[in-house]
Scaffold this motif. Structure first.
Motif, PDB file in Angstrom:
ATOM      1  N   LEU A   1      45.965  42.983  27.981  1.00 21.49           N
ATOM      2  CA  LEU A   1      44.399  42.913  27.686  1.00 21.49           C
ATOM      3  C   LEU A   1      43.041  43.658  27.434  1.00 21.49           C
ATOM      4  CD1 LEU A   1      41.854  40.785  29.497  1.00 21.49           C
ATOM      5  CD2 LEU A   1      41.876  41.710  30.882  1.00 21.49           C
ATOM      6  N   GLU A   2      43.413  44.806  27.169  1.00 14.51           N
ATOM      7  CA  GLU A   2      42.527  46.199  26.502  1.00 14.51           C
ATOM      8  C   GLU A   2      43.383  45.587  24.639  1.00 14.51           C
ATOM      9  OE1 GLU A   2      41.709  50.088  29.029  1.00 14.51           O
ATOM     10  OE2 GLU A   2      44.327  49.836  27.804  1.00 14.51           O
ATOM     11  N   ALA A   3      44.680  45.392  24.697  1.00 10.44           N
ATOM     12  CA  ALA A   3      44.499  45.657  23.117  1.00 10.44           C
ATOM     13  C   ALA A   3      44.524  44.424  22.711  1.00 10.44           C
ATOM     14  CB  ALA A   3      46.055  45.162  23.202  1.00 10.44           C
ATOM     15  N   TRP A   4      44.464  42.727  23.920  1.00 14.60           N
ATOM     16  CA  TRP A   4      43.850  41.934  23.234  1.00 14.60           C
ATOM     17  C   TRP A   4      42.064  42.008  22.788  1.00 14.60           C
ATOM     18  CZ3 TRP A   4      40.432  37.916  25.360  1.00 14.60           C
ATOM     19  CH2 TRP A   4      39.951  36.762  24.697  1.00 14.60           C
ATOM     20  N   LEU A   5      41.484  42.379  23.599  1.00 14.89           N
ATOM     21  CA  LEU A   5      40.173  42.326  23.675  1.00 14.89           C
ATOM     22  C   LEU A   5      40.385  43.863  22.208  1.00 14.89           C
ATOM     23  CD1 LEU A   5      38.621  43.723  27.087  1.00 14.89           C
ATOM     24  CD2 LEU A   5      37.993  41.575  26.135  1.00 14.89           C
ATOM     25  N   GLN A   6      40.883  44.325  21.808  1.00 14.72           N
ATOM     26  CA  GLN A   6      40.403  45.236  21.063  1.00 14.72           C
ATOM     27  C   GLN A   6      40.685  44.473  19.723  1.00 14.72           C
ATOM     28  OE1 GLN A   6      39.514  48.517  20.462  1.00 14.72           O
ATOM     29  NE2 GLN A   6      39.904  48.246  18.252  1.00 14.72           N
ATOM     30  N   GLN A   7      41.789  43.417  19.623  1.00 17.40           N
ATOM     31  CA  GLN A   7      42.212  42.298  18.551  1.00 17.40           C
ATOM     32  C   GLN A   7      40.302  41.393  18.116  1.00 17.40           C
ATOM     33  OE1 GLN A   7      44.868  39.188  19.013  1.00 17.40           O
ATOM     34  NE2 GLN A   7      46.021  39.946  17.043  1.00 17.40           N
ATOM     35  N   ARG A   8      40.229  40.917  19.525  1.00 17.69           N
ATOM     36  CA  ARG A   8      38.789  40.043  19.185  1.00 17.69           C
ATOM     37  C   ARG A   8      37.621  40.867  18.662  1.00 17.69           C
ATOM     38  NH1 ARG A   8      39.653  34.512  19.761  1.00 17.69           N
ATOM     39  NH2 ARG A   8      37.285  35.000  21.044  1.00 17.69           N
TER      40      ARG A   8
ATOM     41  N   GLU B   1      44.592  31.686  27.726  1.00 16.54           N
ATOM     42  CA  GLU B   1      44.719  32.431  29.319  1.00 16.54           C
ATOM     43  C   GLU B   1      44.152  33.983  29.678  1.00 16.54           C
ATOM     44  OE1 GLU B   1      48.044  34.630  28.552  1.00 16.54           O
ATOM     45  OE2 GLU B   1      49.515  32.754  27.823  1.00 16.54           O
ATOM     46  N   PHE B   2      42.761  34.042  28.848  1.00 11.61           N
ATOM     47  CA  PHE B   2      41.888  35.302  29.399  1.00 11.61           C
ATOM     48  C   PHE B   2      41.246  35.142  30.481  1.00 11.61           C
ATOM     49  CE2 PHE B   2      37.195  36.884  28.419  1.00 11.61           C
ATOM     50  CZ  PHE B   2      38.141  37.989  28.527  1.00 11.61           C
ATOM     51  N   PRO B   3      40.600  32.826  30.366  1.00 15.94           N
ATOM     52  CA  PRO B   3      39.570  33.205  31.743  1.00 15.94           C
ATOM     53  C   PRO B   3      40.388  34.029  33.223  1.00 15.94           C
ATOM     54  CG  PRO B   3      39.646  31.655  30.529  1.00 15.94           C
ATOM     55  CD  PRO B   3      40.333  32.370  29.805  1.00 15.94           C
ATOM     56  N   GLN B   4      41.957  33.544  32.950  1.00 16.87           N
ATOM     57  CA  GLN B   4      42.286  33.620  34.387  1.00 16.87           C
ATOM     58  C   GLN B   4      42.804  34.985  34.121  1.00 16.87           C
ATOM     59  OE1 GLN B   4      46.326  31.314  34.254  1.00 16.87           O
ATOM     60  NE2 GLN B   4      46.585  32.231  36.124  1.00 16.87           N
ATOM     61  N   ARG B   5      42.789  35.427  33.667  1.00 17.99           N
ATOM     62  CA  ARG B   5      43.332  36.944  33.689  1.00 17.99           C
ATOM     63  C   ARG B   5      42.016  37.733  33.718  1.00 17.99           C
ATOM     64  NH1 ARG B   5      47.578  39.404  30.644  1.00 17.99           N
ATOM     65  NH2 ARG B   5      49.016  37.494  30.462  1.00 17.99           N
ATOM     66  N   TYR B   6      41.094  37.650  33.494  1.00 17.00           N
ATOM     67  CA  TYR B   6      39.750  38.159  33.737  1.00 17.00           C
ATOM     68  C   TYR B   6      38.861  37.565  34.852  1.00 17.00           C
ATOM     69  CZ  TYR B   6      34.686  38.487  33.662  1.00 17.00           C
ATOM     70  OH  TYR B   6      33.091  39.507  34.403  1.00 17.00           O
ATOM     71  N   ARG B   7      39.058  36.752  36.114  1.00 19.06           N
ATOM     72  CA  ARG B   7      39.503  37.302  37.042  1.00 19.06           C
ATOM     73  C   ARG B   7      40.342  37.666  38.411  1.00 19.06           C
ATOM     74  NH1 ARG B   7      38.652  31.270  35.877  1.00 19.06           N
ATOM     75  NH2 ARG B   7      40.788  30.469  36.450  1.00 19.06           N
ATOM     76  N   ARG B   8      41.433  37.747  37.500  1.00 16.85           N
ATOM     77  CA  ARG B   8      42.460  38.559  37.991  1.00 16.85           C
ATOM     78  C   ARG B   8      42.066  40.464  37.904  1.00 16.85           C
ATOM     79  NH1 ARG B   8      46.505  35.901  36.047  1.00 16.85           N
ATOM     80  NH2 ARG B   8      47.640  36.803  34.141  1.00 16.85           N
ATOM     81  N   LEU B   9      41.756  39.966  36.970  1.00 17.83           N
ATOM     82  CA  LEU B   9      40.426  42.194  36.717  1.00 17.83           C
ATOM     83  C   LEU B   9      39.603  41.907  37.386  1.00 17.83           C
ATOM     84  CD1 LEU B   9      40.630  44.343  35.134  1.00 17.83           C
ATOM     85  CD2 LEU B   9      39.577  42.851  33.569  1.00 17.83           C
ATOM     86  N   CYS B  10      39.288  40.612  38.406  1.00 21.79           N
ATOM     87  CA  CYS B  10      37.906  41.596  38.772  1.00 21.79           C
ATOM     88  C   CYS B  10      38.307  41.770  40.383  1.00 21.79           C
ATOM     89  CB  CYS B  10      36.765  40.062  38.783  1.00 21.79           C
ATOM     90  SG  CYS B  10      36.506  39.912  37.058  1.00 21.79           S
ATOM     91  N   GLN B  11      39.493  40.730  40.589  1.00 25.58           N
ATOM     92  CA  GLN B  11      40.187  40.843  42.170  1.00 25.58           C
ATOM     93  C   GLN B  11      40.214  42.483  41.698  1.00 25.58           C
ATOM     94  OE1 GLN B  11      42.837  37.514  42.160  1.00 25.58           O
ATOM     95  NE2 GLN B  11      41.294  36.118  42.608  1.00 25.58           N
ATOM     96  N   GLN B  12      41.521  42.555  40.902  1.00 23.20           N
ATOM     97  CA  GLN B  12      42.006  43.810  41.448  1.00 23.20           C
ATOM     98  C   GLN B  12      40.664  44.982  40.837  1.00 23.20           C
ATOM     99  OE1 GLN B  12      44.181  43.754  37.509  1.00 23.20           O
ATOM    100  NE2 GLN B  12      45.620  42.464  38.224  1.00 23.20           N
ATOM    101  N   LEU B  13      39.638  44.741  40.440  1.00 20.90           N
ATOM    102  CA  LEU B  13      38.306  46.140  41.062  1.00 20.90           C
ATOM    103  C   LEU B  13      38.093  45.677  41.915  1.00 20.90           C
ATOM    104  CD1 LEU B  13      36.493  48.268  39.113  1.00 20.90           C
ATOM    105  CD2 LEU B  13      35.471  45.785  38.843  1.00 20.90           C
TER     106      LEU B  13
ATOM    107  N   GLN C   1      36.249  49.320  36.025  1.00 25.85           N
ATOM    108  CA  GLN C   1      34.941  48.690  35.457  1.00 25.85           C
ATOM    109  C   GLN C   1      34.725  48.319  34.130  1.00 25.85           C
ATOM    110  OE1 GLN C   1      32.541  47.146  37.502  1.00 25.85           O
ATOM    111  NE2 GLN C   1      31.208  47.220  36.479  1.00 25.85           N
ATOM    112  N   GLN C   2      34.774  49.560  33.325  1.00 25.23           N
ATOM    113  CA  GLN C   2      34.671  48.999  31.545  1.00 25.23           C
ATOM    114  C   GLN C   2      35.682  47.615  30.750  1.00 25.23           C
ATOM    115  OE1 GLN C   2      35.520  52.901  30.014  1.00 25.23           O
ATOM    116  NE2 GLN C   2      33.640  54.074  30.215  1.00 25.23           N
ATOM    117  N   LEU C   3      36.484  47.011  31.332  1.00 21.32           N
ATOM    118  CA  LEU C   3      37.378  46.807  31.015  1.00 21.32           C
ATOM    119  C   LEU C   3      37.049  45.293  31.651  1.00 21.32           C
ATOM    120  CD1 LEU C   3      40.802  46.056  29.263  1.00 21.32           C
ATOM    121  CD2 LEU C   3      41.027  45.919  31.583  1.00 21.32           C
ATOM    122  N   MET C   4      36.409  45.409  32.590  1.00 20.24           N
ATOM    123  CA  MET C   4      35.832  44.136  33.160  1.00 20.24           C
ATOM    124  C   MET C   4      34.373  43.982  32.518  1.00 20.24           C
ATOM    125  SD  MET C   4      33.331  42.547  35.053  1.00 20.24           S
ATOM    126  CE  MET C   4      32.706  43.802  36.558  1.00 20.24           C
TER     127      MET C   4
END
Length: 333
Positions: A17-24, A46-58, A75-78
């Motif tokens: 996800l970090e690499a994808w955000l960096q590419q964007r 796939e990003f919205p689903q991965r973002y929701r999982r990240l929020c749950q993990q945080l 937190q920064q990634l979110m």
């Protein structure tokens, strides 16, 4: 679950996800230049689903009291993901051009029945009033007051340095034409809410008025300045009025005869179609106002020049409405 196990389970997902955000961010910095995407990175869908999982993990990391460093990283990634997911979409000129040159003419053709009815309601009274005023010149005074008639004669006096107006700079008249033309178009469409009767009245009134004025000016010898003035911008202005009439009629028909749909649902659907048509109508009237202000009023251009340009403009409008979007529609089918 211990922190080490939690990190080991999700570390690959966070790094991807970090690499994808960096590419964007890299693509955005280069204005979305063509850069080869890494197949190992998550796709945009796939990003919205991965973002929701990240929020749950945080939330889990905070609840379980994991280290501040891990919580800060998530937190920064979110926050980076939130900025990308909820930012205002960039304005895309390509979408605007696709709508004007393909979607709008295709939408007009999809409402062909009401468009032809609107054309008849506008054109037949126009021609009829033009002929009647030629045969009975005094009829013009029954349709408009003497002051208005005198003003029209001054505006199209063959000796006037400007055609179609008494005074005013080009830019001032450009603004006036925009407001006047768009107000007529919106009024023609919105009147459809009166079960379509309002739109019918507006189309009939405009057709009779324009035809009567043209007939009177032709009769008193001011026909040449009048035709040289209106023939150019009329391609966009008059066509836009007819389309606005068609938009209003389809709205009124959905109100009167919703078919198997609920009346409110049919009206909402008609409103959406009308709103999209109004966007194209506004663009047409903007072009018409520009031509009217900066070209139509030039008296020095001879008749053959005005009519030649008008022939091109009318041909372009007709070709645009007839052919625009056909290739895309066939491809979609």
């Amino acid at each position: 679950m211990k922190q080490e196990q939690f990190v080991a389970r999700h570390q690959g997902e966070w790094e991807a996800l970090e690499a994808w955000l960096q590419q964007r961010a890299h693509l955005r910095a280069r204005k979305r230049a063509r850069v080869a995407a890494d197949p190992a990175l998550p796709a945009d869908a796939e990003f919205p689903q991965r973002y929701r999982r990240l929020c749950q993990q945080l939330a889990l990391a905070r609840q379980r009291g994991y280290s501040p460093q891990l919580v800060e990283r998530l937190q920064q990634l979110m926050q980076r993901g939130h900025t990308l997911l909820y930012r205002t979409p960039a304005f895309r000129w390509r979408s605007v051009l696709e709508f004007l040159f393909a979607d709008f003419p295709h939408l007009v053709r999809s409402q062909a029945t009401v468009m032809w009815v609107a054309l008849a309601l506008f054109a037949v009274p126009l021609v009829a009033s033009f002929v009647l005023v030629q045969l009975h010149p005094d009829l013009i005074h029954l349709l408009m007051d003497s002051a208005r008639v005198a003003q029209m004669e001054r505006m199209y006096d063959p000796s006037s340095p400007n055609l179609g107006r008494d005074s005013g700079t080009d830019w001032m008249m450009f603004g006036y034409y925009i407001m006047n033309n768009i107000s007529i178009g919106l009024r023609t469409f919105a009147s459809g809410l009166l079960a379509g009767v309002g739109t019918v009245i507006v189309l009939l009134f405009n057709g009779i008025s324009i035809g009567a004025v043209a007939g009177h000016l032709q009769h008193v010898g001011h026909g040449d300045p009048f035709w040289r003035f209106v023939v150019g911008h009329g391609a966009f202005e008059l066509t836009a009025i007819v389309i606005a009439g068609g938009a209003g009629l389809q709205l009124g028909m959905r109100l009167v005869a919703p078919g198997r749909k609920r009346r409110i649902d049919a009206l909402v659907e008609g409103g959406r179609i009308g709103a999209r048509l109004c966007l194209g109508i506004a663009a047409m009237l903007l072009v018409a106002a520009f031509i009217e202000a900066f070209w139509s009023s030039i008296a020095a251009v001879p008749a053959w020049g005005k009519y030649s340009v008008a022939a091109v403009l009318w041909s372009l409008v007709g070709l645009w409405l007839w052919r625009g979007g056909r290739g895309e529609a066939q491809h979609a089918d």
